[in-house]
Scaffold this motif. Structure first.
Motif, PDB file in Angstrom:
ATOM      1  N   GLU A  85       0.529 -23.224 -18.672  1.00 47.95           N
ATOM      2  CA  GLU A  85       1.073 -22.431 -17.663  1.00 47.95           C
ATOM      3  C   GLU A  85       1.060 -20.802 -18.331  1.00 47.95           C
ATOM      4  N   THR A  86       0.620 -20.259 -17.584  1.00 45.54           N
ATOM      5  CA  THR A  86       0.362 -18.873 -17.845  1.00 45.54           C
ATOM      6  C   THR A  86       1.348 -17.916 -17.344  1.00 45.54           C
ATOM      7  N   PRO A  87       2.025 -16.908 -18.208  1.00 43.99           N
ATOM      8  CA  PRO A  87       3.134 -16.121 -17.708  1.00 43.99           C
ATOM      9  C   PRO A  87       2.521 -14.938 -17.094  1.00 43.99           C
ATOM     10  N   LEU A  88       2.911 -14.626 -15.815  1.00 41.15           N
ATOM     11  CA  LEU A  88       2.406 -13.631 -14.955  1.00 41.15           C
ATOM     12  C   LEU A  88       3.407 -12.635 -14.519  1.00 41.15           C
ATOM     13  N   VAL A  89       3.217 -11.129 -14.439  1.00 39.20           N
ATOM     14  CA  VAL A  89       4.113 -10.207 -13.878  1.00 39.20           C
ATOM     15  C   VAL A  89       3.522  -9.758 -12.782  1.00 39.20           C
ATOM     16  N   GLU A  90       4.308  -9.450 -11.861  1.00 38.82           N
ATOM     17  CA  GLU A  90       3.989  -8.668 -10.549  1.00 38.82           C
ATOM     18  C   GLU A  90       4.676  -7.361 -10.546  1.00 38.82           C
ATOM     19  N   VAL A  91       3.994  -6.319 -10.255  1.00 38.00           N
ATOM     20  CA  VAL A  91       4.719  -5.209 -10.119  1.00 38.00           C
ATOM     21  C   VAL A  91       4.381  -4.446  -8.670  1.00 38.00           C
ATOM     22  N   SER A  92       5.210  -3.986  -8.009  1.00 43.03           N
ATOM     23  CA  SER A  92       4.868  -3.198  -6.813  1.00 43.03           C
ATOM     24  C   SER A  92       5.726  -1.996  -6.504  1.00 43.03           C
ATOM     25  N   LEU A  93       5.157  -0.847  -6.001  1.00 40.38           N
ATOM     26  CA  LEU A  93       5.584   0.283  -5.655  1.00 40.38           C
ATOM     27  C   LEU A  93       5.510   0.427  -4.265  1.00 40.38           C
ATOM     28  N   GLN A  94       6.554   0.840  -3.486  1.00 37.09           N
ATOM     29  CA  GLN A  94       6.372   1.216  -2.108  1.00 37.09           C
ATOM     30  C   GLN A  94       7.082   2.368  -1.765  1.00 37.09           C
ATOM     31  N   VAL A  95       6.492   3.312  -1.006  1.00 37.64           N
ATOM     32  CA  VAL A  95       7.220   4.430  -0.615  1.00 37.64           C
ATOM     33  C   VAL A  95       7.027   4.497   1.011  1.00 37.64           C
ATOM     34  N   LYS A  96       8.049   5.380   1.350  1.00 36.83           N
ATOM     35  CA  LYS A  96       8.182   5.654   2.929  1.00 36.83           C
ATOM     36  C   LYS A  96       6.854   6.772   3.056  1.00 36.83           C
ATOM     37  N   ALA A  97       5.796   6.180   3.764  1.00 40.13           N
ATOM     38  CA  ALA A  97       4.585   7.000   4.094  1.00 40.13           C
ATOM     39  C   ALA A  97       3.842   6.192   4.818  1.00 40.13           C
ATOM     40  N   GLY A  98       3.311   6.824   5.772  1.00 35.05           N
ATOM     41  CA  GLY A  98       2.193   5.915   6.550  1.00 35.05           C
ATOM     42  C   GLY A  98       2.061   6.658   8.018  1.00 35.05           C
ATOM     43  N   GLU A  99       1.410   6.052   9.031  1.00 38.99           N
ATOM     44  CA  GLU A  99       1.053   6.660  10.246  1.00 38.99           C
ATOM     45  C   GLU A  99       2.121   7.609  10.950  1.00 38.99           C
ATOM     46  N   ILE A 100       3.486   6.663  10.907  1.00 31.25           N
ATOM     47  CA  ILE A 100       4.830   7.281  11.668  1.00 31.25           C
ATOM     48  C   ILE A 100       5.051   8.608  10.866  1.00 31.25           C
ATOM     49  N   TYR A 101       4.562   8.799   9.856  1.00 27.31           N
ATOM     50  CA  TYR A 101       5.092  10.159   9.153  1.00 27.31           C
ATOM     51  C   TYR A 101       3.826  11.272   9.132  1.00 27.31           C
ATOM     52  N   ALA A 102       2.969  10.884   9.768  1.00 23.00           N
ATOM     53  CA  ALA A 102       1.723  11.643   9.652  1.00 23.00           C
ATOM     54  C   ALA A 102       1.942  13.185  10.780  1.00 23.00           C
ATOM     55  N   PRO A 103       1.751  13.972  10.274  1.00 22.40           N
ATOM     56  CA  PRO A 103       1.837  15.216  11.353  1.00 22.40           C
ATOM     57  C   PRO A 103       0.983  14.871  12.668  1.00 22.40           C
ATOM     58  N   ASN A 104       1.724  15.449  13.646  1.00 21.46           N
ATOM     59  CA  ASN A 104       1.063  15.202  14.947  1.00 21.46           C
ATOM     60  C   ASN A 104      -0.333  15.906  15.180  1.00 21.46           C
TER      61      ASN A 104
END
Length: 86
Positions: free
Chosen positions: A1-20
């Motif tokens: 068995e191999t001990p794994l770690v997962e790291v995730s960073l998410q921030v509010k950003a994306g198409e809905i926040y893009a300037p018109n």
């Protein structure tokens, strides 16, 4: 068995926040997330990730931008450093 770690960073950003007046800005920025950093060119960054035997993904969607990494638990510090740099 191999001990794994997962790291995730998410921030509010994306198409809905893009300037018109520039609706593809988030998509373009998301596609650049995997192209290296201001500190490290893509080839060297990929080499750092590969040296852990893990993986790192970055991108942007409609409502968020993300960076996630999966590596051996002994490489947790390196995983955190790579996610922070990305």
């Amino acid at each position: 068995e191999t001990p794994l770690v997962e790291v995730s960073l998410q921030v509010k950003a994306g198409e809905i926040y893009a300037p018109n007046d520039n609706p593809v800005l988030a998509s373009l920025t998301g596609s650049l997330l995997g192209e290296g950093t201001t500190k490290t060119p893509k080839a060297k960054f990929d080499e750092k990730v590969d040296s852990t035997g893990g993986s790192l993904f970055a991108g942007a969607g409609d409502e968020l931008a993300f960076v996630s990494a999966s590596m051996l638990s002994r490489d947790l510090d390196k995983a955190m450093s790579l996610v922070a740099e990305q």
